[in-house]
Each structure stands twice: as structure tokens, then as C-alpha cells.
Design an enzyme around this catalytic site. Sequence first.
Site, mmCIF file in Angstrom:
data_model
loop_
_atom_site.group_PDB
_atom_site.id
_atom_site.type_symbol
_atom_site.label_atom_id
_atom_site.label_comp_id
_atom_site.label_asym_id
_atom_site.label_seq_id
_atom_site.Cartn_x
_atom_site.Cartn_y
_atom_site.Cartn_z
ATOM 1 N N GLY A 198 -42.012 -2.865 -45.580
ATOM 2 C CA GLY A 198 -42.027 -2.114 -44.330
ATOM 3 C C GLY A 198 -43.390 -1.589 -43.940
ATOM 4 O O GLY A 198 -43.592 -1.156 -42.812
ATOM 5 N N CYS A 253 -17.520 -16.854 -26.865
ATOM 6 C CA CYS A 253 -18.486 -17.811 -26.314
ATOM 7 C C CYS A 253 -17.750 -18.850 -25.460
ATOM 8 O O CYS A 253 -16.750 -19.432 -25.888
ATOM 9 C CB CYS A 253 -19.232 -18.507 -27.449
ATOM 10 S SG CYS A 253 -20.211 -19.932 -26.915
ATOM 11 N N CYS A 271 -18.248 -22.518 -27.513
ATOM 12 C CA CYS A 271 -17.672 -22.788 -28.828
ATOM 13 C C CYS A 271 -16.522 -21.842 -29.175
ATOM 14 O O CYS A 271 -15.818 -22.052 -30.158
ATOM 15 C CB CYS A 271 -18.739 -22.755 -29.903
ATOM 16 S SG CYS A 271 -19.267 -21.081 -30.331
ATOM 17 N N CYS A 299 -23.200 -18.532 -26.843
ATOM 18 C CA CYS A 299 -23.987 -18.182 -28.014
ATOM 19 C C CYS A 299 -25.476 -18.312 -27.714
ATOM 20 O O CYS A 299 -25.912 -19.286 -27.094
ATOM 21 C CB CYS A 299 -23.687 -19.147 -29.172
ATOM 22 S SG CYS A 299 -22.058 -18.947 -29.869
ATOM 23 N N CYS A 313 -23.839 -22.665 -32.349
ATOM 24 C CA CYS A 313 -22.855 -22.985 -31.319
ATOM 25 C C CYS A 313 -22.443 -24.467 -31.422
ATOM 26 O O CYS A 313 -21.272 -24.807 -31.374
ATOM 27 C CB CYS A 313 -23.453 -22.702 -29.946
ATOM 28 S SG CYS A 313 -22.246 -22.689 -28.615
#
Lengths: 222, 256, 278
Positions: free
Chosen positions: C31, C240, C243, C265, C271
Amino acid sequence: MLKVENLSKQFTLHQQGGVQIPVIPRLSFSVTSGEAVAITGPSGRGKSSLLKLLFGSYIATSGSIKILHEAEWLELTNISPRHMMDVRNKTIGYVTQFLRVIPRVSTLTIVSEPLIYRGVEVSAALLRAQNLLDQLNIPQKLWHLSPMTFSGGEQQRVNIARGFAAHHPLLLLDEPTASLDDENRNRVMELIREAQKNGSAILAVFHNEDERHLVCERDIAL
Amino acid sequence: MNGLLTVDNITKNYGSRVGCHPASFELWPGEVLAIVGESGSGKTTLLKCISGQMDPTSGSVRYTKRDGEQILFQNLSEAERRFLMRTDWGFVHQDARDGLRMGVSAGANVGERLMAVGDRHYGHIRKSAADWLRQVEIDVERIDDSPWSFSGGMRQRLQIARNLVTAPRIIFMDEPTGGLDVSVQARLLDLMRGLVRNLGLAAVIVTHDLAVARLLSTRMMVMQAGSVIETGLTDQILEDPQAPYTQLLVSSVLQV
Amino acid sequence: MSGPHYNFAYLNEQTKRMIRRAILKAVAIPGYQVPFAAREMPMPLGWGTGGVQVTAACLTAEDTLKVIDQGADDTTNAVSIRKFFVKTANVATTEQTEEATIIQTRHRFPETPLKENQILVYQVPIPEPLRFLEPRETETRKMHALEEYGVMHVKLYEDISRFGEIATAYAYPALVNDRYMFDPSPIPKFDNPKLDQSPALQLFGAGREKRIYAIPPYTKVKSLDFEDYPFTLPTWEKPCAICGSKTSYLDEILTDDQGGRMFVCSDTDYCRKNQVAK
């Protein structure tokens, strides 16, 4: 209660070439508890100045001021500001005819404050304040207002109520009754006698001979 | 017994120029100390050196914590200093823009110190912010407004609220009423007086305005050319000034 | 196709070594933003120069590279960067998440779960999460050093007071390994939970700001929130449109100028696989 020895005060005015103005010449006296003493003398002789010296608003040029503060003798002429504040809180009260008006603060608060600083319960302090205001003829409807808009006499009485609120063992009074009517003057005289009866020592400047004789047993002439 | 803050021979040099000659004092709970003097007399330098805003050239500042332990500020790690400065201490800047986060709302300004000490409850932070806005007499309706939309007096009050939210024990103020018009000043002074008394805060206030000092302070320090030339009770300094400069200062203002 | 004119993966070896050192340091301090001497790249700033340099430093001849932009493999930015590495490093490329060893991404974390042998490289515009509140770099560094992150909540506070909820929807700040506050780049906050304890190595490169930071595999990533306003994930009313996935992040696509729209998606690879499976 109070012992003053060889106290003198002179002002040095640096702005005017260092000219020295003597105000109090080597003064000695003492005051005991429960005693009322008048400070007398023609105007300009430093009566008010003496009170200011005792209260710490003026710095003594020489001499000694001793006061019984919380059962101990304390020298005031070289005391730290913090201790002087403590002395003012608990031992020395000072009443003038002039109220330093604090805008937006209610009359009741102004009068009860000195007690609250000393650690008295708010409710007890308020009760005492109410009694005093009542005694000094301040109408109840004004208690929750700021004294800013009050008449001169009313402001003066509010200030007196504040001065007497905290039962200070030593009370310095600077013409407390000036410009009050007879009725209210008598009320103030009653307060003084009451304080005296409760054991306070009183050191007062009066502008009126009769009043002086009414409460004071002896004089300090300046 | 120790004072809340013990300042010992603090000095500050700016290169070869002296900002502040050795100054020492002690501050006790409930006391309000006013540092007065004309512009350039070193009062702001002294204030910044004792409040952690600036490193002094020499001297020490001791602070007595809530548990009674006295700590030397100069010995603290930077993390500890910064923590102290956003919890037990507060600083009110002359220019509110230096003391506020102008980019976020009034409520966030007040809440920031709470979040900084670990408060993670939005409802609580929001409520504290509203309470403090009320205490400094800012309409709670304005809680989500930007400080840019506030007047000078409101910004100053917001700055005070932002500092007081963590219940500090000492608050340092640099000309808190400077730049405000007279009526706004009076309102702010009343407010500060009430807050100082009701919260038992100790305060150090730098001002060139003797009227401000008289209304707010119990004690006064007079500075001239970087030196403390006189200290005492406020009424004593104003009624019986000793030093030539103090006499000049007191006599040159209108009756206060 | 690889011309003889380029060093492998465009950057010279010294530069790659310098970047690798920065990456190692970043991995060692999860980080923490490690400064590095970002180079001029043959593409404009803002097009992923930071990510490209990190990818170049990690890439070996055996790697298989996938590049996505907003989840899609076929958008300009993704196609350009993929072509760039094919030309300069002649590496294999793929559109399939599970086949890739290095995935460079702009603004998404793939829907397909990552594995231990994969590296995810993020393109980062503004690496400093505290910048919103504190414009001074000296001060933000100090704030990181002293873990003074309370002000980060000021931003969330502002969201709630203004919108009634934490409205920050992307670049949602989080705490890495209980220590450093970091900006996960402008990925949707939907992706934040995927960063937590991910088996893959995650590297972040900011070219303009010259910073690299990292989340090593299996590292705690905690999104900021309030006790009474916990971190939540966005949801969609419909699955979606292509899909039928109910779990993936959906993009809104306008289909005409009559207000017609559909939600599909954003991860094109995911997808497509879903459609095939059906």
C-alpha cells in the site's frame, strides 16, 4: 482580617516626562472581621485609589498589605496574578457604582456568577441571586434580561447584588449608594449591616456623612 | 502542583533577527491570558512557538496531561505532538481560511477532529457537529453549506466550533476578532467569553486590541519589540500600567 | 513481427531493473507509494504509461499478456497496449483471464477469479487518496507516515450528508494490511472486495505521478465506511442482457437515440464464456 503597613502609592507618568504623582502617603491601619470602617477625606485624596490598591488593581509603591485568606495571612503586594484571582474569588469583594455591562448575559447570571466561581451549586447560587435582586427592588421580569438596557440606578443595584452575593470576608465598597433614591439606599444599608453581622469586614467610601455614621464605627482619614 | 502549560524561556530568531526574546509564563486551568502589543512586537511568534505551530529557537514548553503527568512538548514525537494538537489543544487562526477546510461543508469541518480521533459513527459525528454549530450560534440549517458561503464572523465561529468539538483544555487564538466589523466582534467576544467560562478552558489570546483583552482575559502580557515588558492582572495593567510603553499603549486607546 | 530496433519490452534493462526495485519495495510495504523514475513512453500520459512500465518490468518471454480497458479486451486503449507489447516483446497474448500470466487493466478487476501465478497491473491516474483533502505532498506523506487517516472519512461524511449514502462509486479508498490508505485506481467500488485476500499479485503504476504501489497476494484490503453506513455493493435490477449474469458488473449501453438502453457485462471475456456455457 486586613493589616496595612506603611502603604504608599505614587504614579509615575512616563508619557509626561516621568512626573511623579503621590496618591497615598505611608498609610497604616488594620480592619478586623465584622467591623465596618469608613475611609474619609476630601475628594482627590485617594479614597478610591486605596480600595484599588487593596483589590490589586493598583500596584503599591511601598509598604505591605496582609490579608487573612483561607485562614492564612497573605502578603498582597508581591502576590502572583493567579493567587490574586483566588483571593478575589474567595476573600475580597469589590463593589462600585459602575456596572461593567456584559452584553447578552442575563442579570441573574451576572449576580450568581461569583458564587458559582466559588464552587457553590448553581441552584443555590441562583436562589441567593434572586433573594438579593428582590431585596434591591429589581422587578422579577427583568431578571432574565441583560442589564445593558436598564436604567443607571437599576444597573447600579445589579452590580451591588453581584458584589454582595458571594459573602466575601472583606468587602470594599466605593460609594455604593451614590445616586440611589432613599428607598434603595436603605436597602443597600441593610445589606451592608447584614454582611457585617455575618462576619464580613467592610471598608467603605461613602459620599454621604449620614450613611457613614449609620454603619461605620470608625474612620480612616486620608 | 503544575500549571496546565509552563513556558520557559522561549526564544525565536529569524536568522540574525530576533522574533522573540526569552519569554516565560505559566497558564492555569480557567485562565485567559492575553498577549498584547502592536504589530511586529512578536506576540504571534510567541503564540506559534508555544502552541506547536512553529519550532522555537530555544526554551521549553511543558504541558500537564489530564492524568497529571507533565510532559515536555519538545520531547514528544511528531505523531504525539500532532495528536495533542488536535485533541487537548485548539488553535484559532486570525484568517479563518487557514483554520478551516474550505473545500468541505461546515458539518465536515466540525466533525473532522472527531473522525481524526477515531469516531466512525456518522450519526454521532453529525449530531456533535449540529450541537456545536448551535453553540456557536450558526443556524443548523447551514450544516451542509460550504464555509465559502459564510460571512467572516460565521467562519470565525465555525473555526471555534471545529476546535472545541474534541473538548480541548487549551485554546490558542491569534487575533480572533481581527478583520471583523465591530458588531460582529462583540458577538464573537461574548460567545468566546461564555464558552471559556462554561467549559473551564484555558486560553491564550493574541490581540492588539485592548478592549478585546479587557473583555476576555484575566491576565495580560504586554510585548514590545520581541520582549515581554509587563505582565499582570488585566485590570491592573489597564488601570495602573508600569512600563512607559504600556502607559503609552493604554493612554492611546479610547476608553475601554 | 518484433523488430530488432527495440530492447525486449521497449524499456532498457537498467530502467527495468530500477522499476523492479521499486516494485519489490512496494511489495515489501503493501500500500505504500514508492516513487520511481517514470520514463517517457511512446504514448501520451493518461493512456496507461505507469501500468505499461510496470508490465514491461515484469514481462518475460514466456508470459501470456491480457490487456483490458473497462473490462473489455477490444477497446482502443487495450488494443494499443497489447499491440505495443506484441511489437516490442513478441509475447503471447490472450483475451482469456485464466490463461493470462500478466493482466494489465484500466478501471476493472476481472470477474473470473485470479490465481496465484497471475499478476494484475493497474493503470493509475492519481495514486494519492488524500489528495482530495490535502493538496500538499509534504503533508500527505506525513499523514501516511503518522497514519493520520481520520480526514479520509471527511470525504465519506460529505457523501452521506449530500446524498444520504456513501456515493463514492469508484476509486473507493481502502486500507491495505491495516496500515496504508490507498487508492485502488478508478475501479468501481464493486471490485473492492475482490482485492481483499486475492491470490494474485496486484501492482499499481502511476506514470505521470511517478508512483508504484502493490498489494501482495493474500493481503487484507478493507474499504472505508462508517459503523452506521457500512460499505455496500451496487446492485442492478436486471441481469446482463447478453449472458444473463446476475453477479457481474454491468455497463449501461445506449442502443438508439430514443432512450433505448441495455445493461451488459463490462467484462467481455467473462460475458462470452457465460454465453458459451449456456
